[in-house]
Design an enzyme around this catalytic site. Structure first.
Site, PDB file in Angstrom:
ATOM      1  N   GLY B 132       7.663   9.438   7.410  1.00 18.40           N
ATOM      2  CA  GLY B 132       9.082   9.126   7.312  1.00 18.40           C
ATOM      3  C   GLY B 132       9.430   7.885   8.119  1.00 18.40           C
ATOM      4  O   GLY B 132       9.908   7.983   9.258  1.00 18.40           O
ATOM      5  N   SER B 134      10.518   4.468   6.171  1.00 17.18           N
ATOM      6  CA  SER B 134      11.515   3.670   5.447  1.00 17.18           C
ATOM      7  C   SER B 134      12.833   4.412   5.299  1.00 17.18           C
ATOM      8  O   SER B 134      12.867   5.638   5.162  1.00 17.18           O
ATOM      9  CB  SER B 134      10.999   3.330   4.049  1.00 17.18           C
ATOM     10  OG  SER B 134       9.751   2.713   4.134  1.00 17.18           O
ATOM     11  N   SER B 166       6.525   9.447   0.517  1.00 17.41           N
ATOM     12  CA  SER B 166       5.523   9.961  -0.432  1.00 17.41           C
ATOM     13  C   SER B 166       5.115  11.382  -0.085  1.00 17.41           C
ATOM     14  O   SER B 166       4.807  11.674   1.069  1.00 17.41           O
ATOM     15  CB  SER B 166       4.261   9.104  -0.414  1.00 17.41           C
ATOM     16  OG  SER B 166       4.553   7.816  -0.845  1.00 17.41           O
ATOM     17  N   GLU B 249      -2.987   1.325   8.102  1.00 14.63           N
ATOM     18  CA  GLU B 249      -2.654   1.554   6.706  1.00 14.63           C
ATOM     19  C   GLU B 249      -3.080   0.354   5.863  1.00 14.63           C
ATOM     20  O   GLU B 249      -3.608   0.487   4.772  1.00 14.63           O
ATOM     21  CB  GLU B 249      -1.143   1.798   6.581  1.00 14.63           C
ATOM     22  CG  GLU B 249      -0.667   2.117   5.182  1.00 14.63           C
ATOM     23  CD  GLU B 249       0.818   2.495   5.135  1.00 14.63           C
ATOM     24  OE1 GLU B 249       1.527   2.264   6.121  1.00 14.63           O
ATOM     25  OE2 GLU B 249       1.233   3.020   4.088  1.00 14.63           O
ATOM     26  N   GLU B 379       5.246 -10.247   0.219  1.00 13.36           N
ATOM     27  CA  GLU B 379       5.967 -11.306   0.942  1.00 13.36           C
ATOM     28  C   GLU B 379       5.879 -11.078   2.445  1.00 13.36           C
ATOM     29  O   GLU B 379       5.769 -12.038   3.223  1.00 13.36           O
ATOM     30  CB  GLU B 379       7.440 -11.341   0.488  1.00 13.36           C
ATOM     31  CG  GLU B 379       7.650 -11.876  -0.928  1.00 13.36           C
ATOM     32  CD  GLU B 379       7.182 -10.924  -2.042  1.00 13.36           C
ATOM     33  OE1 GLU B 379       7.085  -9.699  -1.783  1.00 13.36           O
ATOM     34  OE2 GLU B 379       6.891 -11.394  -3.150  1.00 13.36           O
TER      35      GLU B 379
HETATM   36  C1  LIG Z   1       5.114   4.265  -4.207  1.00 12.93           C
HETATM   37  C2  LIG Z   1       5.714   4.034  -2.866  1.00 12.93           C
HETATM   38  C3  LIG Z   1       5.421   4.895  -1.850  1.00 12.93           C
HETATM   39  C4  LIG Z   1       5.981   4.722  -0.597  1.00 12.93           C
HETATM   40  N1  LIG Z   1       5.700   5.630   0.368  1.00 12.93           N
HETATM   41  C5  LIG Z   1       6.308   5.524   1.570  1.00 12.93           C
HETATM   42  C6  LIG Z   1       6.114   6.535   2.561  1.00 12.93           C
HETATM   43  O1  LIG Z   1       5.383   7.496   2.346  1.00 12.93           O
HETATM   44  N2  LIG Z   1       6.780   6.423   3.734  1.00 12.93           N
HETATM   45  C7  LIG Z   1       7.584   5.360   4.013  1.00 12.93           C
HETATM   46  O2  LIG Z   1       8.116   5.314   5.101  1.00 12.93           O
HETATM   47  N3  LIG Z   1       7.814   4.390   3.086  1.00 12.93           N
HETATM   48  C8  LIG Z   1       7.194   4.457   1.881  1.00 12.93           C
HETATM   49  N4  LIG Z   1       7.419   3.479   0.925  1.00 12.93           N
HETATM   50  C9  LIG Z   1       8.389   2.446   1.196  1.00 12.93           C
HETATM   51  C10 LIG Z   1       7.843   1.048   1.379  1.00 12.93           C
HETATM   52  O3  LIG Z   1       7.234   0.907   2.620  1.00 12.93           O
HETATM   53  C11 LIG Z   1       9.023   0.085   1.182  1.00 12.93           C
HETATM   54  O4  LIG Z   1       9.426   0.177  -0.155  1.00 12.93           O
HETATM   55  C12 LIG Z   1       8.663  -1.333   1.525  1.00 12.93           C
HETATM   56  O5  LIG Z   1       8.456  -1.481   2.894  1.00 12.93           O
HETATM   57  C13 LIG Z   1       9.740  -2.315   1.041  1.00 12.93           C
HETATM   58  O6  LIG Z   1      11.002  -1.962   1.478  1.00 12.93           O
HETATM   59  P1  LIG Z   1      12.235  -1.863   0.457  1.00 12.93           P
HETATM   60  O7  LIG Z   1      11.835  -0.978  -0.656  1.00 12.93           O
HETATM   61  O8  LIG Z   1      13.438  -1.520   1.222  1.00 12.93           O
HETATM   62  O9  LIG Z   1      12.372  -3.320  -0.138  1.00 12.93           O
HETATM   63  P2  LIG Z   1      13.091  -4.571   0.546  1.00 12.93           P
HETATM   64  O10 LIG Z   1      12.678  -4.687   1.951  1.00 12.93           O
HETATM   65  O11 LIG Z   1      14.552  -4.522   0.266  1.00 12.93           O
HETATM   66  O12 LIG Z   1      12.443  -5.749  -0.282  1.00 12.93           O
HETATM   67  C14 LIG Z   1      12.841  -6.088  -1.614  1.00 12.93           C
HETATM   68  C15 LIG Z   1      12.141  -7.383  -1.995  1.00 12.93           C
HETATM   69  O13 LIG Z   1      12.529  -8.420  -1.090  1.00 12.93           O
HETATM   70  C16 LIG Z   1      11.416  -8.999  -0.482  1.00 12.93           C
HETATM   71  N5  LIG Z   1      11.739  -9.365   0.903  1.00 12.93           N
HETATM   72  C17 LIG Z   1      12.219  -8.560   1.888  1.00 12.93           C
HETATM   73  N6  LIG Z   1      12.340  -9.235   3.032  1.00 12.93           N
HETATM   74  C18 LIG Z   1      11.929 -10.504   2.774  1.00 12.93           C
HETATM   75  C19 LIG Z   1      11.801 -11.690   3.569  1.00 12.93           C
HETATM   76  N7  LIG Z   1      12.096 -11.701   4.866  1.00 12.93           N
HETATM   77  N8  LIG Z   1      11.318 -12.790   2.962  1.00 12.93           N
HETATM   78  C20 LIG Z   1      10.986 -12.779   1.648  1.00 12.93           C
HETATM   79  N9  LIG Z   1      11.086 -11.715   0.859  1.00 12.93           N
HETATM   80  C21 LIG Z   1      11.542 -10.579   1.417  1.00 12.93           C
HETATM   81  C22 LIG Z   1      10.350  -7.935  -0.535  1.00 12.93           C
HETATM   82  O14 LIG Z   1       9.053  -8.489  -0.453  1.00 12.93           O
HETATM   83  C23 LIG Z   1      10.625  -7.294  -1.874  1.00 12.93           C
HETATM   84  O15 LIG Z   1      10.021  -8.034  -2.883  1.00 12.93           O
HETATM   85  C24 LIG Z   1       6.854   3.636  -0.348  1.00 12.93           C
HETATM   86  C25 LIG Z   1       7.134   2.737  -1.370  1.00 12.93           C
HETATM   87  C26 LIG Z   1       6.575   2.928  -2.624  1.00 12.93           C
HETATM   88  C27 LIG Z   1       6.893   1.957  -3.706  1.00 12.93           C
END
Ligand SMILES: Cc1cc2nc3c(=O)[nH]c(=O)nc-3n(C[C@H](O)[C@H](O)[C@H](O)COP(=O)(O)OP(=O)(O)OC[C@H]3O[C@@H](n4cnc5c(N)ncnc54)[C@H](O)[C@@H]3O)c2cc1C
Lengths: 334, 396
Positions: B132, B134, B166, B249, B379
């Site tokens: 936990g 994100s 997840s 990881e 990114e």
């Molecule tokens: C299948 C799956 C399983 C997951 N499992 C887990 C889990 O078990 N536990 C957990 O804690 N999290 C989990 N996650 C979450 C994952 O770690 C996040 O989705 C990830 O860190 C991206 O965060 P966000 O989704 O908020 O996207 P955002 O941070 O909002 O990003 C959206 C887009 O903007 C880009 N972006 C963001 N900041 C910047 C920047 N500074 N410069 C340029 N581009 C940028 C990103 O690269 C992305 O393309 C999971 C995600 C997926 C898809």
């Protein structure tokens, strides 16, 4: 210090210093003797041939320094020839290791015994001898002269221009087919080492330039598009480096397949790094004086000399045949 | 904090790979084979039973201390076992977060009592863990997380929300990252817990993902009381522990990946070549592109094997974990795109073998979309390499 205590990294500083000296020397022969003073052409040859008898991994930092430093000498070829002729013709091997004979290899084409043209021989015009492959898998180290004429050829390379060799006879010390196969296999990792050095230098130059050059009030390196492009180049360089390390590691189950992938990968990734460094330099990158194009020319030429495209076909053929060399290796070991 | 828990170097065992291979060949049930047409997905209890068996055979937890049910062996043995696991078309672990993230973290910062309580339960599959980290407003910018933990006389009281967690609905424990102060504190005042997911106030809702699965979840925490005994490390150690989790990881988790990609590629080639209707696709049309994927797989092995050697020599992973993460995620997506293009040209009437490979490749293609998002997006990895390896932010 005995040879046993040496590590490949111990050669980096020496090699870089020698490459700097070579850059100021006039002519291939002068460069070969500077290299020989530092023992570099004989690094892989047995002691009986005046060499250091070190494993292939020791040639990697030396050739990386050569690639980085635009070395205009057939060092890769000489290292391999000195090793291959040891035990076959020790006198020839010793001359090569000592830098008294300057030799190269015609990487492209094979001589059928009567007459013909072979090519892709780096610096043949300035060498005394050329290794020519034969259609039966063996090879012969010919001397320039009657029946062995160097012909200028169109070549992309600036520092190690390629020549063709017109042959009507081919006499000289010979290498049996298995030595030739081994030489060609070892050349793959060594070419990757040259590419590694060139790619590192491209990345260093591009990073430095990006931090100096100011546009829109900020250095280029402050812009994410530039940062990400350089980060991808960094990944490319580290991928080449790690793949070389893996293919030479005693833990690698499939050194032959690993060496092939290392070279094919280095040819692709090395080009990428050089091309991207040119892009980061803008108009400056397109000038003759900024030497990035020389790295790019070398990488592309090495890719062709090593037959990167044909090797991909060999990889495909093995996959289609369902061969899992690593699994086979395991079964034998188990 | 050091990497020693990860690179714990016990003796290297001869023939560990041969044992692993023979055991896997003899024991993988047909219903779990990913290279066969299956009429239904395996259930969580079936997967737990399989993974507990893998542990009893010594194929899981090889590097963990024997005291916690591990094999007490070297990281090189783990690599040897991982190769065999990768070559075997078996399901991914339902507890990789327990085995590869929570476990190493607990070994690094946990108390002896916590190690005894949590670690054997992970390997024996009595506890499935989720992660936990994100939150809706803290993804890439993890230090913006808001879930709060307040210390009271009854224990820690937690309020907030996690997302994309997840496997949360299948889990019994959550490795939960919270903050003790305010959001402005950023990475100061972050704290890690091992929260039981059946604690009152924990509400887990599954989210359907693009592959149709219901695997990742939203997790709400409403006045959830967590005993002091489930606090991992000291209250201010959360960020250091979290970045360590993330570098593991990125770099070493699922070490079998390169060999699993190879198994997937070989499956595709074998199935297509065996059928006159599809042979042309692999032998002619896509021949060189398939070979290029195979080269990428070798290059990935170069990253993995060199990294293992470097860890055994006592080096830290640090920002270099971003290099293999970036490489494997993109190499796998390239493979998946090619595989999808090939299977999309299969004829209408198909053998079961072709159906199996088509189903597997379509699933891989969709699932691979997530690989450049989780464990830090592409990114974010590029930014880490630029700033922390190339140090491009100087003077910027
Ligand atoms: C299948 C799956 C399983 C997951 N499992 C887990 C889990 O078990 N536990 C957990 O804690 N999290 C989990 N996650 C979450 C994952 O770690 C996040 O989705 C990830 O860190 C991206 O965060 P966000 O989704 O908020 O996207 P955002 O941070 O909002 O990003 C959206 C887009 O903007 C880009 N972006 C963001 N900041 C910047 C920047 N500074 N410069 C340029 N581009 C940028 C990103 O690269 C992305 O393309 C999971 C995600 C997926 C898809």
């Amino acid at each position: 210090m005995t040879d046993h205590d040496l590590t490949p990294d111990d050669f980096t500083d020496t090699a870089r210093a020698v490459m700097n000296a070579c850059a100021g020397a006039g002519g291939t022969a002068a460069r070969m003797s500077l290299l020989a003073e530092a023992g570099l052409p004989g690094i892989l040859a047995p002691e009986a041939a005046g060499g250091m008898d070190l494993p292939l991994g020791f040639a990697v930092p030396v050739l990386a320094a050569a690639g980085r430093g635009f070395l205009a000498a057939p060092l890769l070829e000489t290292m391999l020839l000195a090793r291959a002729f040891a035990g076959v013709d020790d006198a020839v091997a010793a001359d090569l290791a000592a830098g008294t004979t300057c030799a190269t290899i015609a990487w492209s084409g094979a001589f059928d015994g009567t007459t013909g043209l072979v090519g892709a021989a780096p610096l043949a015009a300035e060498s005394d001898r050329v290794l020519v492959f034969r259609t039966d898998g063996t090879a012969v180290l010919v001397s320039k002269g009657e029946g062995v004429e160097v012909e200028a050829a169109a070549t992309l390379e600036v520092d190690r221009p390629e020549d063709n060799i017109r042959l009507s006879k081919a006499a000289g010390p010979e290498l049996p087919a298995e030595r030739v196969a081994q030489l060609k296999a070892e050349a793959q990792v060594l070419r990757a080492a040259l590419i590694l050095g060139a790619a590192e230098d491209c990345l260093d130059r591009a990073s430095a330039y990006a931090q100096e050059r100011v546009q829109f009030g900020k250095p280029l390196s402050a812009y994410q598009a530039i940062q990400h492009s350089l980060a991808r180049d960094c990944l490319a360089v580290e991928t080449i480096r790690n793949s070389i390390a893996r293919s030479l590691s005693p833990h690698c189950a499939t050194p032959a397949a690993a060496a092939r992938a290392t070279f094919v990968g280095a040819a692709r990734l090395g080009s990428r790094v050089a091309e991207s460094a040119i892009q980061v330099h803008g108009g400056m990158g397109f000038t003759w004086d900024v030497p990035l194009h020389r790295h790019l020319r070398m990488v592309k030429t090495l890719a062709a000399q090593g037959g990167a495209a044909d090797l991909l076909e060999a990889v495909a053929a093995e996959l289609m045949a369902g061969e899992d060399s690593e699994a086979e290796e395991m079964k034998r070991a188990g | 904090m050091t990497q020693t828990a990860l690179a714990e170097t016990g003796p290297e065992t001869p023939n560990v790979a041969a044992h692993a291979r023979a055991w896997l060949d003899a024991n993988l049930p047909g219903t779990l084979r990913e290279d066969r047409l299956q009429d239904r997905a395996p259930t969580v209890p079936e997967l737990c039973e399989w993974e507990a068996k893998l542990h009893r055979a010594g194929l899981v937890g090889a590097t963990w201390p024997e005291r916690y049910g591990g094999g007490g062996r070297s990281l090189r043995d783990h690599l040897d076992i991982s190769r065999e696991i990768g070559r075997t078309p078996m399901p991914e672990s339902v507890n990789s977060i327990g085995k590869e993230l929570a476990g190493p973290i607990i070994m690094a910062v946990g108390t002896d009592a916590q190690k005894d309580a949590y670690l054997p339960a992970i390997l024996e599959m009595r506890d499935i863990w989720c992660q936990g980290f994100s939150e809706p407003n803290a993804g890439s910018d993890l230090a913006g997380l808001r879930t709060r933990a307040v210390q009271t006389s009854e224990g820690w009281v937690i309020n907030g929300q996690k997302i994309w967690t997840s496997g949360a609905s299948k889990s019994s424990r959550c490795l939960l990252l919270c903050r003790t102060g305010s959001v402005e504190d950023r990475h100061r005042g972050l704290v890690l817990f091992a929260v039981k997911t059946d604690t009152p106030g924990v509400d887990i809702r599954e989210i359907r993902s693009i592959d149709g699965a219901r695997h990742f979840c939203e997790v709400f925490f409403n006045n959830v009381v967590v005993p002091e005994a489930d606090l991992l490390g000291s209250p201010d150690e959360g960020w250091a522990a979290a970045t360590r989790v993330l570098s593991i990881e990125r770099a070493t988790n699922r070490m079998h990946r390169a060999w699993r990609f190879e198994n997937q590629l070989r499956h595709l080639v074998r199935a297509c070549a065996a059928d006159p209707a599809t042979r042309r696709l692999v032998e002619t049309d896509y021949r060189r592109q398939i070979a290029a994927v195979s080269v990428d797989i070798d290059l990935l092995k170069g990253h993995v094997e060199t990294l293992v050697g470097s860890l055994i020599d006592g080096n830290e992973i640090g920002p270099r974990g971003s290099l293999p993460k970036l490489f494997w995620s993109e190499a796998h997506q390239n493979f998946a795109a090619l595989a999808l293009e090939i299977v999309s040209q299969f004829p209408v009437t198909m053998s079961d073998d072709l159906k199996a490979v088509k189903q597997r490749m379509e699933d891989i293609y969709l699932k691979a979309r997530a690989e450049t998002i989780y464990a830090g997006t592409t990114e974010i990895q590029l930014g880490i390499i630029a700033k922390r390896i190339l140090r491009l932010n100087r003077g910027a």
